[in-house]
Design a protein around this motif. Structure first.
Motif, PDB file in Angstrom:
ATOM      1  N   ASN A  48       0.804  -1.217   0.000  1.00 45.01           N
ATOM      2  CA  ASN A  48       0.000   0.000   0.000  1.00 45.01           C
ATOM      3  C   ASN A  48       0.844   1.277   0.000  1.00 45.01           C
ATOM      4  OD1 ASN A  48      -2.536  -1.191  -0.008  1.00 45.01           O
ATOM      5  ND2 ASN A  48      -2.466  -1.537   2.213  1.00 45.01           N
ATOM      6  N   GLU A  57     -17.016 -14.315   2.808  1.00 51.84           N
ATOM      7  CA  GLU A  57     -15.580 -14.378   3.087  1.00 51.84           C
ATOM      8  C   GLU A  57     -14.766 -14.013   1.857  1.00 51.84           C
ATOM      9  OE1 GLU A  57     -12.232 -17.530   4.845  1.00 51.84           O
ATOM     10  OE2 GLU A  57     -14.213 -18.247   4.208  1.00 51.84           O
ATOM     11  N   ILE A 112     -15.031 -10.212   1.244  1.00 49.66           N
ATOM     12  CA  ILE A 112     -14.221  -9.463   2.209  1.00 49.66           C
ATOM     13  C   ILE A 112     -12.745  -9.513   1.821  1.00 49.66           C
ATOM     14  CG2 ILE A 112     -13.395  -9.418   4.585  1.00 49.66           C
ATOM     15  CD1 ILE A 112     -16.208 -10.327   5.446  1.00 49.66           C
ATOM     16  N   ASN A 113     -12.267 -10.714   1.465  1.00 48.48           N
ATOM     17  CA  ASN A 113     -10.862 -10.861   1.078  1.00 48.48           C
ATOM     18  C   ASN A 113     -10.555 -10.104  -0.205  1.00 48.48           C
ATOM     19  OD1 ASN A 113     -10.240 -12.479   3.278  1.00 48.48           O
ATOM     20  ND2 ASN A 113     -10.723 -14.384   2.205  1.00 48.48           N
ATOM     21  N   ASN A 114     -11.506 -10.145  -1.134  1.00 47.73           N
ATOM     22  CA  ASN A 114     -11.318  -9.455  -2.411  1.00 47.73           C
ATOM     23  C   ASN A 114     -11.176  -7.954  -2.201  1.00 47.73           C
ATOM     24  OD1 ASN A 114     -12.360  -8.037  -4.958  1.00 47.73           O
ATOM     25  ND2 ASN A 114     -12.080 -10.131  -5.687  1.00 47.73           N
ATOM     26  N   LYS A 151     -10.369  -6.476   0.611  1.00 45.15           N
ATOM     27  CA  LYS A 151      -9.185  -6.233   1.429  1.00 45.15           C
ATOM     28  C   LYS A 151      -7.939  -6.129   0.560  1.00 45.15           C
ATOM     29  CE  LYS A 151      -6.688  -8.017   5.463  1.00 45.15           C
ATOM     30  NZ  LYS A 151      -6.635  -9.104   6.490  1.00 45.15           N
ATOM     31  N   GLN A 152      -7.861  -6.949  -0.495  1.00 46.89           N
ATOM     32  CA  GLN A 152      -6.727  -6.882  -1.417  1.00 46.89           C
ATOM     33  C   GLN A 152      -6.607  -5.511  -2.066  1.00 46.89           C
ATOM     34  OE1 GLN A 152      -7.699 -10.307  -3.963  1.00 46.89           O
ATOM     35  NE2 GLN A 152      -5.772 -11.243  -3.348  1.00 46.89           N
ATOM     36  N   GLN A 153      -7.731  -4.823  -2.183  1.00 51.97           N
ATOM     37  CA  GLN A 153      -7.728  -3.504  -2.807  1.00 51.97           C
ATOM     38  C   GLN A 153      -7.584  -2.367  -1.789  1.00 51.97           C
ATOM     39  OE1 GLN A 153      -7.598  -3.614  -5.949  1.00 51.97           O
ATOM     40  NE2 GLN A 153      -8.344  -5.686  -6.364  1.00 51.97           N
ATOM     41  N   GLY A 154      -7.384  -2.732  -0.523  1.00 51.34           N
ATOM     42  CA  GLY A 154      -7.263  -1.712   0.511  1.00 51.34           C
ATOM     43  C   GLY A 154      -8.599  -1.210   1.013  1.00 51.34           C
ATOM     44  N   ASN A 161     -12.226  -1.969   3.253  1.00 49.87           N
ATOM     45  CA  ASN A 161     -12.653  -2.759   4.400  1.00 49.87           C
ATOM     46  C   ASN A 161     -14.100  -3.230   4.256  1.00 49.87           C
ATOM     47  OD1 ASN A 161     -14.282  -0.514   5.075  1.00 49.87           O
ATOM     48  ND2 ASN A 161     -12.657   0.367   6.346  1.00 49.87           N
ATOM     49  N   ILE A 162     -14.614  -3.865   5.309  1.00 48.08           N
ATOM     50  CA  ILE A 162     -15.969  -4.416   5.267  1.00 48.08           C
ATOM     51  C   ILE A 162     -17.005  -3.312   5.092  1.00 48.08           C
ATOM     52  CG2 ILE A 162     -17.720  -5.674   6.592  1.00 48.08           C
ATOM     53  CD1 ILE A 162     -15.476  -7.287   7.865  1.00 48.08           C
ATOM     54  N   ASP A 182     -16.634  -0.555   3.491  1.00 44.59           N
ATOM     55  CA  ASP A 182     -16.606  -0.177   2.073  1.00 44.59           C
ATOM     56  C   ASP A 182     -17.354  -1.209   1.231  1.00 44.59           C
ATOM     57  OD1 ASP A 182     -14.894   2.111   2.488  1.00 44.59           O
ATOM     58  OD2 ASP A 182     -13.203   0.739   2.642  1.00 44.59           O
TER      59      ASP A 182
END
Length: 332
Positions: free
Chosen positions: A16, A170, A173-175, A177-180, A182-183, A185
Motif C-alpha cells: 500500500n 468471506e 471481504i478478502n477481495n 481487502k486486497q484492494q485496501g 474494508n468491510i 466499504d
C-alpha cells in the motif's frame, strides 16, 4: 508473460505504500487552470447519455469499479486488444457485459478538442461514475483528479480480481481487502446495486437452489418464495440465460437506499447480495445495513466516502503512465 504481469499486480496491490503516495498527488479541481470546462463537459454528456438510456448510469458506475479492481484506477479496462495484449473487455466478468464505452469515447473526443492531451481517461471514468450516480438521484461528491492512464491491460487480472455474482461473504471481504477496502466499504459500495440489471446466468443458482443463504432462513410471510416465483418466470431452468432482471425491482432506475431494504428481506437479486446478511454471523454487517435501510442520507454520505477511497486504488500520477489521445489505445 501474462503470468509475470499478474504476479506484479498482486505485489503492487499488497504493497500500500506506493498507492498512498500516488493518491496523495490527486487534488480537487485539478483541471481548473489546465482545462476549466473538463468537469462540465463530462457531466453534460453523462446526463444526455443517461437521459437517452437510463441503464447507462449503472454501466458507467460499473466501468469505474471494474477498472479500479484490476491494476488500479488507470483506465486499463478501456484498452482494446492489440497484438501481444488481450483486452480486459474479453475477460469473463466483462465480456458481453460492460457497456458505456461509446459515452467515454465521445467525452474524450470533446475534451481532446477543448484541451489536447490534458484530461486522462482514468479521470474521465472517475468523473463519469460520479455524474452517473447523481443523474439517477444519488449523491454528488468532489472527486480527486490527476490520474494518468496505464500503458497496458491485464486480462488475467480481470478474471481474478473482479468479484463473482455468487461469491461468499468471506471471498468478498478478502477481495476488497486486497484492494485496501474494508468491510464497511464492501457493504456501502454493494449499494450500487440499487440501479442496473443482471443477466439470468448471474443469478439462476440462487432461484433454483433453495439455500438458507439466499433468503436468510426467514420467510414467514413467503416474501422470498413469491420473489423467487417472479424470478423463475423471467429465467426458466434452461435457456434465456441472457435475459435481464433489475437488481432492484422496486426502484430500478433510481439511486436510493432500497437495495438495503431488499437484502434485509432476502430479496437481493444476486447471491453475493444476500450473503451480506445470511453469512454475517456476528451481526456487524446487519447493523450497518439497517442503518442504510432506515436513513438514506447516511447511505449517501458513506457511499461518497467509499467511492473516493476506491477511486484512489493504485493510481498512476506524475511521470507514471500517460494521457491517452484515444482511450482505446496506448499513444503511438
Amino acid at each position: 508473460m501474462e503470468h509475470v504481469k499478474l504476479l506484479l499486480i498482486i505485489i503492487t496491490i499488497l504493497s500500500n505504500a506506493h498507492t498512498l503516495k500516488a493518491s496523495e498527488l490527486l487534488v480537487h479541481e485539478y483541471y481548473k487552470e489546465k482545462c476549466p470546462l473538463a468537469e462540465d463537459i463530462v457531466r453534460h454528456n453523462v446526463e444526455v447519455a443517461v437521459f437517452k438510456d437510463p441503464r447507462l448510469a449503472a454501466s458507467l458506475l460499473r466501468l469505474h469499479f471494474h477498472d479500479c479492481f484490476v491494476m488500479g484506477c488507470d483506465a486499463s479496462v478501456l484498452l482494446d486488444s492489440v497484438e501481444g495484449m488481450t483486452s480486459e473487455k474479453q475477460a469473463g466478468p466483462n465480456l458481453n457485459s460492460l457497456r458505456g464505452f461509446e459515452v467515454i469515447d465521445k467525452i474524450k473526443y470533446l475534451l481532446e478538442e477543448e484541451c489536447p492531451l490534458t484530461v486522462s481517461c482514468a479521470d474521465i471514468l472517475t468523473m463519469a461514475a460520479r455524474d452517473a450516480v447523481e443523474s439517477r438521484g444519488g449523491p454528488r461528491w468532489d472527486v480527486l483528479l490527476g490520474r494518468k492512464d496505464s500503458l497496458e491491460s491485464s486480462f488475467s487480472g480481470a478474471n481474478l480480481f473482479i468479484p463473482a455474482p455468487n461469491s461468499s461473504l468471506e471471498s468478498l471481504i478478502n477481495n476488497f481487502k486486497q484492494q485496501g477496502l474494508n468491510i464497511e466499504d464492501l457493504v456501502v459500495l454493494s449499494g450500487s446495486h440499487t440501479i442496473g440489471r443482471a443477466r439470468c446466468v448471474s443469478f439462476k443458482q440462487r432461484i433454483y437452489e433453495t439455500k438458507q443463504e439466499y433468503y436468510n432462513g426467514y420467510d414467514r410471510y413467503k416474501r422470498y418464495t413469491n420473489f423467487r416465483r417472479i424470478l423463475r418466470s423471467i429465467c426458466p431452468v434452461t435457456g434465456r440465460d441472457n435475459k435481464f432482471a433489475p437488481l432492484d425491482f422496486q426502484t430500478p432506475k433510481r439511486f436510493d437506499n432500497h437495495y438495503f431494504i431488499n437484502i434485509l428481506e432476502g430479496k437481493g437479486l444476486l447471491g453475493s447480495d444476500n450473503v451480506l446478511i445470511s453469512q454475517d454471523f456476528d451481526g456487524t454487517i446487519r447493523d450497518q445495513v439497517w442503518g442504510y435501510a432506515t436513513n438514506e442520507k447516511i447511505f449517501f454520505a458513506s457511499f461518497a466516502k467509499s467511492m473516493i477511497k476506491m477511486g484512489n486504488i493504485n493510481v498512476l500520477t506524475g511521470d507514471e503512465g500517460e494521457i491517452r489521445r484515444n482511450c482505446r489505445f496506448v499513444n503511438p
